[in-house]
Design a protein around this motif. Structure first.
Motif, PDB file in Angstrom:
ATOM      1  N   PRO A  70      85.535  60.553 -46.828  1.00  0.00           N
ATOM      2  CA  PRO A  70      84.660  61.720 -46.723  1.00  0.00           C
ATOM      3  C   PRO A  70      83.470  61.398 -45.814  1.00  0.00           C
ATOM      4  CG  PRO A  70      84.971  61.068 -49.037  1.00  0.00           C
ATOM      5  CD  PRO A  70      85.470  59.943 -48.180  1.00  0.00           C
ATOM      6  N   GLY A  72      79.656  63.150 -44.448  1.00  0.00           N
ATOM      7  CA  GLY A  72      78.658  64.224 -44.417  1.00  0.00           C
ATOM      8  C   GLY A  72      78.003  64.221 -43.048  1.00  0.00           C
ATOM      9  N   GLY A  73      76.700  63.935 -43.026  1.00  0.00           N
ATOM     10  CA  GLY A  73      75.968  63.931 -41.753  1.00  0.00           C
ATOM     11  C   GLY A  73      76.158  62.661 -40.947  1.00  0.00           C
ATOM     12  N   ASN A  74      76.861  61.679 -41.515  1.00  0.00           N
ATOM     13  CA  ASN A  74      77.115  60.399 -40.845  1.00  0.00           C
ATOM     14  C   ASN A  74      75.813  59.680 -40.493  1.00  0.00           C
ATOM     15  OD1 ASN A  74      78.756  58.352 -39.912  1.00  0.00           O
ATOM     16  ND2 ASN A  74      79.111  59.273 -37.912  1.00  0.00           N
ATOM     17  N   THR A  75      74.832  59.760 -41.396  1.00  0.00           N
ATOM     18  CA  THR A  75      73.566  59.049 -41.185  1.00  0.00           C
ATOM     19  C   THR A  75      73.446  57.826 -42.087  1.00  0.00           C
ATOM     20  OG1 THR A  75      72.318  60.265 -42.867  1.00  0.00           O
ATOM     21  CG2 THR A  75      72.399  61.248 -40.663  1.00  0.00           C
ATOM     22  N   GLY A  76      74.496  57.545 -42.855  1.00  0.00           N
ATOM     23  CA  GLY A  76      74.445  56.442 -43.819  1.00  0.00           C
ATOM     24  C   GLY A  76      74.246  55.101 -43.134  1.00  0.00           C
ATOM     25  N   SER A 138      66.033  61.423 -42.156  1.00  0.00           N
ATOM     26  CA  SER A 138      67.262  61.969 -41.567  1.00  0.00           C
ATOM     27  C   SER A 138      67.548  63.389 -42.049  1.00  0.00           C
ATOM     28  CB  SER A 138      68.439  61.062 -41.964  1.00  0.00           C
ATOM     29  OG  SER A 138      68.468  60.919 -43.369  1.00  0.00           O
ATOM     30  N   GLN A 143      73.545  65.454 -45.188  1.00  0.00           N
ATOM     31  CA  GLN A 143      74.020  66.607 -45.956  1.00  0.00           C
ATOM     32  C   GLN A 143      73.909  66.349 -47.455  1.00  0.00           C
ATOM     33  OE1 GLN A 143      78.034  67.288 -44.597  1.00  0.00           O
ATOM     34  NE2 GLN A 143      77.394  67.563 -42.463  1.00  0.00           N
ATOM     35  N   ASN A 147      73.977  62.974 -49.548  1.00  0.00           N
ATOM     36  CA  ASN A 147      72.798  62.563 -50.324  1.00  0.00           C
ATOM     37  C   ASN A 147      73.185  62.207 -51.758  1.00  0.00           C
ATOM     38  OD1 ASN A 147      70.826  65.195 -48.777  1.00  0.00           O
ATOM     39  ND2 ASN A 147      71.105  63.090 -48.115  1.00  0.00           N
ATOM     40  N   THR A 150      75.423  59.027 -51.973  1.00  0.00           N
ATOM     41  CA  THR A 150      74.682  57.761 -51.809  1.00  0.00           C
ATOM     42  C   THR A 150      73.512  57.652 -52.792  1.00  0.00           C
ATOM     43  OG1 THR A 150      73.251  58.785 -50.137  1.00  0.00           O
ATOM     44  CG2 THR A 150      75.167  57.577 -49.317  1.00  0.00           C
ATOM     45  N   GLY A 153      67.270  58.267 -51.764  1.00  0.00           N
ATOM     46  CA  GLY A 153      65.904  58.141 -52.303  1.00  0.00           C
ATOM     47  C   GLY A 153      64.923  58.907 -51.423  1.00  0.00           C
ATOM     48  N   ILE A 209      82.758  65.408 -53.231  1.00  0.00           N
ATOM     49  CA  ILE A 209      81.791  66.378 -53.752  1.00  0.00           C
ATOM     50  C   ILE A 209      81.868  67.610 -52.846  1.00  0.00           C
ATOM     51  CG2 ILE A 209      79.324  66.835 -54.137  1.00  0.00           C
ATOM     52  CD1 ILE A 209      79.039  63.707 -54.502  1.00  0.00           C
ATOM     53  N   GLU A 428      68.366  51.986 -52.006  1.00  0.00           N
ATOM     54  CA  GLU A 428      68.627  53.418 -51.770  1.00  0.00           C
ATOM     55  C   GLU A 428      69.737  53.704 -50.769  1.00  0.00           C
ATOM     56  OE1 GLU A 428      65.118  55.403 -50.260  1.00  0.00           O
ATOM     57  OE2 GLU A 428      65.095  54.220 -48.431  1.00  0.00           O
TER      58      GLU A 428
HETATM   59  P1  FAD Z   1      77.262  60.029 -44.674  1.00  0.00           P
HETATM   60  O1  FAD Z   1      76.610  58.978 -43.860  1.00  0.00           O
HETATM   61  O2  FAD Z   1      78.157  60.959 -43.968  1.00  0.00           O
HETATM   62  O3  FAD Z   1      78.076  59.329 -45.867  1.00  0.00           O
HETATM   63  C1  FAD Z   1      77.493  58.380 -46.701  1.00  0.00           C
HETATM   64  C2  FAD Z   1      78.476  58.010 -47.817  1.00  0.00           C
HETATM   65  O4  FAD Z   1      78.711  59.134 -48.657  1.00  0.00           O
HETATM   66  C3  FAD Z   1      79.851  57.592 -47.324  1.00  0.00           C
HETATM   67  O5  FAD Z   1      80.371  56.618 -48.189  1.00  0.00           O
HETATM   68  C4  FAD Z   1      80.672  58.862 -47.414  1.00  0.00           C
HETATM   69  O6  FAD Z   1      82.058  58.592 -47.584  1.00  0.00           O
HETATM   70  C5  FAD Z   1      80.082  59.510 -48.642  1.00  0.00           C
HETATM   71  N1  FAD Z   1      80.120  60.968 -48.623  1.00  0.00           N
HETATM   72  C6  FAD Z   1      79.520  61.798 -47.731  1.00  0.00           C
HETATM   73  N2  FAD Z   1      79.712  63.076 -48.082  1.00  0.00           N
HETATM   74  C7  FAD Z   1      80.457  63.062 -49.210  1.00  0.00           C
HETATM   75  C8  FAD Z   1      81.004  64.071 -50.055  1.00  0.00           C
HETATM   76  N3  FAD Z   1      80.793  65.366 -49.834  1.00  0.00           N
HETATM   77  N4  FAD Z   1      81.721  63.669 -51.143  1.00  0.00           N
HETATM   78  C9  FAD Z   1      81.923  62.375 -51.404  1.00  0.00           C
HETATM   79  N5  FAD Z   1      81.453  61.380 -50.637  1.00  0.00           N
HETATM   80  C10 FAD Z   1      80.722  61.724 -49.556  1.00  0.00           C
HETATM   81  N6  FAD Z   1      68.358  57.014 -47.119  1.00  0.00           N
HETATM   82  C11 FAD Z   1      67.563  57.021 -48.208  1.00  0.00           C
HETATM   83  O7  FAD Z   1      68.066  56.909 -49.325  1.00  0.00           O
HETATM   84  N7  FAD Z   1      66.207  57.132 -48.086  1.00  0.00           N
HETATM   85  C12 FAD Z   1      65.600  57.282 -46.888  1.00  0.00           C
HETATM   86  O8  FAD Z   1      64.384  57.361 -46.802  1.00  0.00           O
HETATM   87  C13 FAD Z   1      66.423  57.323 -45.722  1.00  0.00           C
HETATM   88  N8  FAD Z   1      65.872  57.496 -44.512  1.00  0.00           N
HETATM   89  C14 FAD Z   1      66.679  57.516 -43.408  1.00  0.00           C
HETATM   90  C15 FAD Z   1      66.085  57.715 -42.168  1.00  0.00           C
HETATM   91  C16 FAD Z   1      66.870  57.742 -41.030  1.00  0.00           C
HETATM   92  C17 FAD Z   1      66.222  57.960 -39.699  1.00  0.00           C
HETATM   93  C18 FAD Z   1      68.281  57.550 -41.138  1.00  0.00           C
HETATM   94  C19 FAD Z   1      69.151  57.576 -39.922  1.00  0.00           C
HETATM   95  C20 FAD Z   1      68.871  57.354 -42.366  1.00  0.00           C
HETATM   96  C21 FAD Z   1      68.078  57.335 -43.519  1.00  0.00           C
HETATM   97  N9  FAD Z   1      68.633  57.173 -44.788  1.00  0.00           N
HETATM   98  C22 FAD Z   1      67.826  57.169 -45.892  1.00  0.00           C
HETATM   99  C23 FAD Z   1      70.082  56.939 -44.932  1.00  0.00           C
HETATM  100  C24 FAD Z   1      70.955  58.227 -45.016  1.00  0.00           C
HETATM  101  O9  FAD Z   1      70.355  59.308 -44.344  1.00  0.00           O
HETATM  102  C25 FAD Z   1      71.243  58.576 -46.473  1.00  0.00           C
HETATM  103  O10 FAD Z   1      72.024  57.567 -47.055  1.00  0.00           O
HETATM  104  C26 FAD Z   1      71.946  59.938 -46.654  1.00  0.00           C
HETATM  105  O11 FAD Z   1      71.956  60.262 -48.034  1.00  0.00           O
HETATM  106  C27 FAD Z   1      73.374  59.952 -46.130  1.00  0.00           C
HETATM  107  O12 FAD Z   1      73.827  61.297 -46.069  1.00  0.00           O
HETATM  108  P2  FAD Z   1      74.960  61.741 -45.026  1.00  0.00           P
HETATM  109  O13 FAD Z   1      75.274  63.168 -45.277  1.00  0.00           O
HETATM  110  O14 FAD Z   1      74.585  61.377 -43.651  1.00  0.00           O
HETATM  111  O15 FAD Z   1      76.171  60.842 -45.526  1.00  0.00           O
END
Ligand code: FAD
Ligand code: 2HG
Ligand code: ZN
Length: 470
Positions: A70, A72-76, A138, A143, A147, A150, A153, A209, A428
């Motif tokens: 899966p 989401g926003g690929n910011t992990g 991010s 997304q 959020n 992961t 936080g 999710i 986090e």
């Molecule tokens: P993704 O990177 O797409 O995926 C993350 C994980 O979740 C992967 O394992 C994926 O398989 C899984 N996943 C995604 N969507 C789903 C779904 N719908 N169902 C099941 N599994 C799913 N993180 C913090 O905690 N605190 C911060 O302050 C913070 N600051 C950041 C600042 C910047 C500039 C950046 C680039 C990142 C930051 N992050 C921070 C990290 C990141 O943004 C978080 O971890 C965010 O929650 C990831 O969301 P995403 O939608 O990009 O998930």
């Protein structure tokens, strides 16, 4: 085993031809992680628009024993959303599942599909005089599903908790393709195991999710923000105590920054300036906020004056306008980008009990000074939660390979120290692919055994995000 083309044809029948990407140029952005640590390949990228389509795709992967990743926003930060190099895993992007299904202002809740970008959920709440407190650098691209997956936080945890604490109900597709409809909007519900909580922080390994019902708060009407200079992290912890005692629940952010964070952001991020005229070793960016119309600037000023009398701070700038407040926050939120622009970096997202922050910083910094070549410590983060981004930036681009080659020893020393302080090796950002071995090393065998049993029970064929977390 069916060949790739046959599988892609079946997939198109499940989500429609426009919901399946297979061309290199189309799939490329989905196959590399935010930090460029991993580059994967995929059978295809599926972009479902409905929960029914997600369920069909998951059930189909289970039938064919295909790994499903899966995204989401690929910011992990831990490579959790990137497929492996086999080319046999399916990437499932949630980006088209992005409707706000409902907002109930009286119940202080919002139901959003997993692909809703965090900022759009904040905006939807704001439009109805409500506030959704999850806030990350991010937030313009991560997304809600990511959020929750992961347990993100961010900047307001000191008051509102992590993503898990903001969740009332969840809808998810389980690994066998069944839809679990747990979209309740109840504050109290003691009916057995908390399945929604199990999915939070599971990083795509227990299911997909598809939607969540989240808690809202009244819209904030007053705020006060200060950029405070300090001599030591000890004083930061004491200042936190003073702020908590005098401002109570109004304290919503308490972020620690070292001098180098100011130097990096002013150098690499356009428009960022030092909020103070003199250089100091440490800074706290703190914010009070309230749903009531309150004179918070006066409260913050008085609290900082009391702290100054106790010699806890060296200087402070209060935000006198929304523009200045935004500038303080921009400085804080662009530290990761400035670090990236400065060159290579080694990152450690750790936490220790808040009271142990000064001792940890002191011991870990001494270790870095003594053992790391060509690197400079950039230790900042969510001090109110005991969470540090204990990062080290390479100082010489030409020698970045020798700098990065020290990673295993540095990681080991820092994580061993975290363990000594009874802390966490991932505060986090999660585990993903990056910290799997670290989890194995530092988690209790009993906890790991229970996690494996849960994974086996829910996903006996191991299709959900293989190779991540466990
Ligand atoms: P993704 O990177 O797409 O995926 C993350 C994980 O979740 C992967 O394992 C994926 O398989 C899984 N996943 C995604 N969507 C789903 C779904 N719908 N169902 C099941 N599994 C799913 N993180 C913090 O905690 N605190 C911060 O302050 C913070 N600051 C950041 C600042 C910047 C500039 C950046 C680039 C990142 C930051 N992050 C921070 C990290 C990141 O943004 C978080 O971890 C965010 O929650 C990831 O969301 P995403 O939608 O990009 O998930
Ligand atoms: C933050 O707090 C993010 O800014 C990113 O969690 C931290 O880049 C990092 O190390
Ligand atoms: Zn952070």
């Amino acid at each position: 085993m069916k060949d790739d083309d046959a599988l892609r044809t079946e997939l198109r029948a499940l989500v429609g031809a426009d919901g399946v990407l297979t061309e290199g140029a189309d799939t490329a952005p989905f196959l590399v992680d935010e930090r460029r640590l991993y580059r994967g390949r995929a059978l295809a990228v599926a972009l479902p628009r409905t929960v029914e389509q997600v369920a069909r795709v998951v059930g189909w992967c289970n039938e064919h024993r295909l790994g499903l990743v899966p995204q989401g926003g690929n910011t992990g930060y831990c490579g959790g959303a990137t497929p492996d190099e086999s080319g046999r895993q399916l990437l499932l992007s949630l980006r088209r599942l992005n409707r706000i299904r409902a907002i109930d202002a009286d119940n202080f809740s919002i139901t959003a599909e997993a692909g809703c970008v965090l900022a759009s959920v904040q905006q939807a709440a704001d439009a109805l005089e409500r506030f959704f407190p999850l806030s990350l650098g991010s937030e313009g691209s991560c997304q809600i599903g990511g959020n929750l997956a992961t347990n993100a936080g961010g900047l307001n945890v000191v008051r509102y908790g992590m993503a898990r604490d903001l969740l009332l109900g969840i809808e998810a597709v389980l690994p066998d393709g069944q839809v679990f409809d747990g979209l309740k909007s109840l504050r109290k519900d003691n009916t057995g195991y908390d399945l929604k909580s199990l999915l939070v922080g599971s990083e795509g390994t227990l299911g997909v999710i598809t939607a969540a019902t989240l808690k809202l708060w009244p819209k904030m009407r007053s705020s006060a923000t200060a950029f405070v200079a300090l001599a030591t992290p000890e004083n930061a912890v004491k200042l936190l105590g003073v702020l908590r005692a005098q401002a109570g629940e109004r304290l919503s952010s308490f972020e620690l920054l070292p001098r180098i964070a100011i130097e990096l952001t002013t150098r690499y991020i356009s428009g960022v300036t030092d909020p103070l005229t003199t250089a100091y070793p440490w800074y706290i960016l703190c914010e009070l906020s309230s749903a009531a119309d309150e004179p918070l600037s006066e409260l913050l000023q008085q609290t900082l004056a009391d702290a100054a009398e106790r010699s806890l701070l060296l200087d402070a700038a209060l935000a006198t306008s929304e523009r200045v407040r935004a500038a303080f926050w921009r400085l804080r939120e662009t530290v990761p980008e400035a670090q990236r622009l400065a060159g290579s970096s080694l990152k450690h997202d750790i936490s220790v009990p808040v009271a142990s922050l000064p001792a940890f910083i002191s011991e870990a910094s001494l270790w870095v000074q003594a053992h790391v070549r060509d690197g400079v410590l950039v230790c900042y983060g969510h001090a109110g939660d005991g969470n540090l981004h204990f990062n080290i930036s390479g100082i010489d681009r030409a020698r970045s390979e020798t700098f990065l080659a020290q990673e295993p020893q540095i990681r080991r020393a820092i994580h061993d120290l975290v363990a000594k302080f009874a802390g966490s090796i991932s505060a986090e950002h999660g585990i993903g692919r990056l910290k799997r071995e670290e989890l194995r090393r530092y988690a209790s065998p009993v906890a790991l055994g229970a996690m494996r049993a849960i994974k086996q029970a829910l996903d006996p064929n191991g299709i959900m995000n293989p190779g991540k977390l466990l």
